[in-house]
Write an enzyme that holds these catalytic residues in place. Structure first.
Site, PDB file in Angstrom:
ATOM      1  N   VAL A 204      23.541  41.934  -1.783  1.00 45.83           N
ATOM      2  CA  VAL A 204      23.841  40.797  -2.277  1.00 45.83           C
ATOM      3  C   VAL A 204      23.441  40.431  -3.799  1.00 45.83           C
ATOM      4  O   VAL A 204      24.321  39.859  -4.520  1.00 45.83           O
ATOM      5  CB  VAL A 204      22.858  39.574  -1.395  1.00 45.83           C
TER       6      VAL A 204
ATOM      7  N   VAL B 194      20.896  31.197   5.902  1.00 46.04           N
ATOM      8  CA  VAL B 194      21.744  30.971   7.435  1.00 46.04           C
ATOM      9  C   VAL B 194      22.993  30.840   6.916  1.00 46.04           C
ATOM     10  O   VAL B 194      23.424  30.031   6.310  1.00 46.04           O
ATOM     11  CB  VAL B 194      21.080  29.586   7.662  1.00 46.04           C
TER      12      VAL B 194
ATOM     13  N   ASP C  65      16.875  37.780  14.340  1.00 43.49           N
ATOM     14  CA  ASP C  65      17.667  37.593  13.038  1.00 43.49           C
ATOM     15  C   ASP C  65      18.394  36.002  13.263  1.00 43.49           C
ATOM     16  O   ASP C  65      18.150  35.094  12.415  1.00 43.49           O
ATOM     17  CB  ASP C  65      18.724  38.514  12.590  1.00 43.49           C
TER      18      ASP C  65
ATOM     19  N   GLY D  42      27.662  39.829   4.321  1.00 45.93           N
ATOM     20  CA  GLY D  42      28.324  40.525   3.370  1.00 45.93           C
ATOM     21  C   GLY D  42      28.230  40.070   1.944  1.00 45.93           C
ATOM     22  O   GLY D  42      27.860  39.200   1.506  1.00 45.93           O
TER      23      GLY D  42
ATOM     24  N   GLU E 152      22.857  47.916  11.522  1.00 53.05           N
ATOM     25  CA  GLU E 152      21.842  48.689  10.921  1.00 53.05           C
ATOM     26  C   GLU E 152      21.413  50.107  11.746  1.00 53.05           C
ATOM     27  O   GLU E 152      21.705  50.032  12.953  1.00 53.05           O
ATOM     28  CB  GLU E 152      20.436  48.295  10.509  1.00 53.05           C
TER      29      GLU E 152
ATOM     30  N   GLY F 253      29.683  49.798   9.601  1.00 51.98           N
ATOM     31  CA  GLY F 253      28.688  49.162   8.783  1.00 51.98           C
ATOM     32  C   GLY F 253      28.280  47.800   9.034  1.00 51.98           C
ATOM     33  O   GLY F 253      27.802  47.145   8.075  1.00 51.98           O
TER      34      GLY F 253
ATOM     35  N   LYS G  46      17.157  32.134  11.641  1.00 53.61           N
ATOM     36  CA  LYS G  46      18.037  31.175  11.193  1.00 53.61           C
ATOM     37  C   LYS G  46      17.809  29.919  11.916  1.00 53.61           C
ATOM     38  O   LYS G  46      17.841  28.880  11.358  1.00 53.61           O
ATOM     39  CB  LYS G  46      19.526  31.723  11.213  1.00 53.61           C
TER      40      LYS G  46
ATOM     41  N   GLY H 115      25.300  33.158   5.654  1.00 53.93           N
ATOM     42  CA  GLY H 115      26.095  33.849   4.815  1.00 53.93           C
ATOM     43  C   GLY H 115      26.740  32.704   3.687  1.00 53.93           C
ATOM     44  O   GLY H 115      26.531  32.166   2.955  1.00 53.93           O
TER      45      GLY H 115
END
Ligand SMILES: NC(=O)c1ccc[n+]([C@@H]2O[C@H](COP(=O)([O-])OP(=O)(O)OC[C@H]3O[C@@H](n4cnc5c(N)ncnc54)[C@H](OP(=O)(O)O)[C@@H]3O)[C@@H](O)[C@H]2O)c1
Length: 434
Positions: free
Chosen positions: A14, A132, A201, A302, A190, A187, A205, A134
């Site tokens: 990022v 939260v 995760d 992303g 992980e 990708g 959020k 992206g």
């Protein structure tokens, strides 16, 4: 034109997107904001790795503290992640009177209370839009656009990795393990996918959204979390036959004096808008008492989408600094009265999908439905799946959809069914979105 100095902590995925965006859009941002946003320092432990963007080496440093204490920096952008050094640096930046932008959901979910309090005491801005959703500016929607609404409910597909896995399982009939391996190969997951597939995760959020929606700090410990690890392909297919898709859903809603904050694989009807959110996409549906239902959709992760939201936050803080009014938009607005209670999972009410491997013997099915009835669970539909060849050791899959029932009643019924010796393996219980 006034210059606003930005210091970046963490030149990773990022971070590199933010650097690229700030460089390429410097003029556009200046036109729109009325200030020149200047990237003054970038800190990372590895200064040699190719980040896919060209920067003046003179602004690179391995010393993150030098960024936090640099007087030419007005806004510190934390993109290291985790709750170790990132937490220390965020606290130090706020103490030093810098405004902070972070995308770190884990940090805010676990230490939000101390961080928001410090930002308030220091009179600086703390923006966290990319923590939260992206590229979906959902935090801004709750802080600003829907500020005049009491939030009735919020349903979110907030983890692209899980949504990708579930989409592959449904469309191609892949078992969970193969769909996970496909996500890793693409990708999207992980090497250690636990944070995603075990639901944490999404839960990080969810507690941030719940805190925003209900004005009190919702600790992680009260969120009920179930992930998709081990979800059987057979349930994804049965759900599909019945007209549903399984989504890892964050459910946040208020009912009287209580709120629910939970994450679990959930059946969503095919014609519900959230059912059409596939692959790595995220979406959040918010119901406000004035606005009604509103839906937000986009890329939840992303480099570019996440950097887009981080840059949006930098732009907003720059505007606040120009106007001399930091804390223009409050982080987590505190309710003046007693905060609502978080409802225990056993007390929630939902419709349920149950899949049991029932002993293929006269009377078993009747016994099973009688036990559900005795616990006040009423059945919407029940079907025995497969033909005689599908029997596994004398057990056949029976899928039941219930009407709305209390979770504790469902659990008590399942315990009695287990004890009755009429099922062959652990029952599968999934919640359904009404
Ligand atoms: N990736 C996404 O799509 C996405 C989406 C939404 C939110 N986020 C959040 O954004 C944050 C950053 O994620 P990311 O994917 O960009 O992570 P990342 O690619 O791992 O980047 C983190 C960077 O910080 C560096 N770093 C570690 N310790 C440091 C230190 N002490 N000082 C300076 N730099 C240090 C790392 O270096 P090394 O690699 O050498 O350790 C790495 O280059 C996380 O909080 C994440 O949850 C990410």
């Amino acid at each position: 034109m006034k210059q606003i100095g930005v210091g970046l902590l963490g030149f990773g995925t990022v971070g590199a997107g933010v650097v690229d965006g700030l460089q390429k859009r410097r003029e556009l941002l200046a036109q729109r904001i009325g200030a020149d946003i200047v990237l003054r320092r970038i800190a990372d432990v590895d200064l040699e790795r190719d980040r896919g963007v060209v920067v003046d080496r003179a602004i690179l440093t391995a010393d993150a503290r030098a960024v936090v204490t640099d007087p030419s920096i007005d806004i510190v952008v934390e993109l290291i992640g985790g709750t170790g050094i990132a937490r220390t640096l965020v606290m130090e930046a706020l103490q030093a009177g810098k405004s902070v932008v972070t995308a770190n959901k884990k940090l805010l979910a676990e230490y939000g209370e101390e961080i928001f309090s410090l930002a308030e005491e220091s009179g600086v801005d703390l923006y966290f839009g990319a923590s939260v959703g992206g590229g979906i500016p959902i935090v801004r929607v709750l802080r600003e656009g829907l500020v005049g609404n009491a939030i009735t409910s919020l349903y979110g597909i907030l983890n692209g990795t899980c949504n990708y896995i579930l989409t592959r399982m449904e469309h191609e009939g892949l078992p969970f393990g193969e769909a996970l391996a496909a996500a890793q190969a693409a990708g999207y997951a992980e090497a250690n996918p636990s944070l995603d597939i075990d639901g944490f995760d999404t839960a990080h959020k969810a507690v941030i959204l719940a805190s925003l929606a209900y004005g009190f700090h919702v600790p992680m410990s009260v969120a009920a979390v179930e992930g998709i690890r081990g979800l059987a392909g057979i349930d994804v297919q049965f759900a599909r036959e019945l007209g549903y898709r399984i989504k890892l859903l964050a459910v946040i809603r208020r009912d009287g004096e209580e709120v629910e904050v939970r994450v679990s694989p959930t059946l969503v009807a095919h014609d519900h808008m959230l059912a059409s959110v596939g692959n790595v996409f995220n979406a959040v549906m918010v119901r406000g008492d004035y606005a009604g239902d509103t839906l937000y959709y986009g890329r939840g992760a992303g480099r570019e989408p996440t950097a887009s939201t981080v840059i949006g936050d930098i732009g907003d803080i720059a505007r606040n600094l120009l106007a001399g009014t930091p804390r223009h938009v409050r982080g987590i607005a505190r309710l003046p009265s007693e905060p609502p209670r978080v409802r225990a999972l056993s007390e929630i009410r939902s419709r349920y999908y149950l899949r049991l491997m029932v002993l293929d013997r006269a009377g078993s099915l009747g016994q099973f439905t009688a036990i559900l009835g005795a616990h006040g669970v009423s059945i919407h539909a029940v079907s025995q799946k497969g033909g005689p060849d599908d029997k596994e050791g004398g057990f056949v899959p029976v899928v039941t959809l219930t009407h709305v029932a209390k979770e504790a009643d469902i659990d008590a019924a399942l315990a009695e069914i287990r004890a009755a010796g009429i099922i062959g393996e652990e029952p599968v219980k999934l919640r359904m979105l009404d």
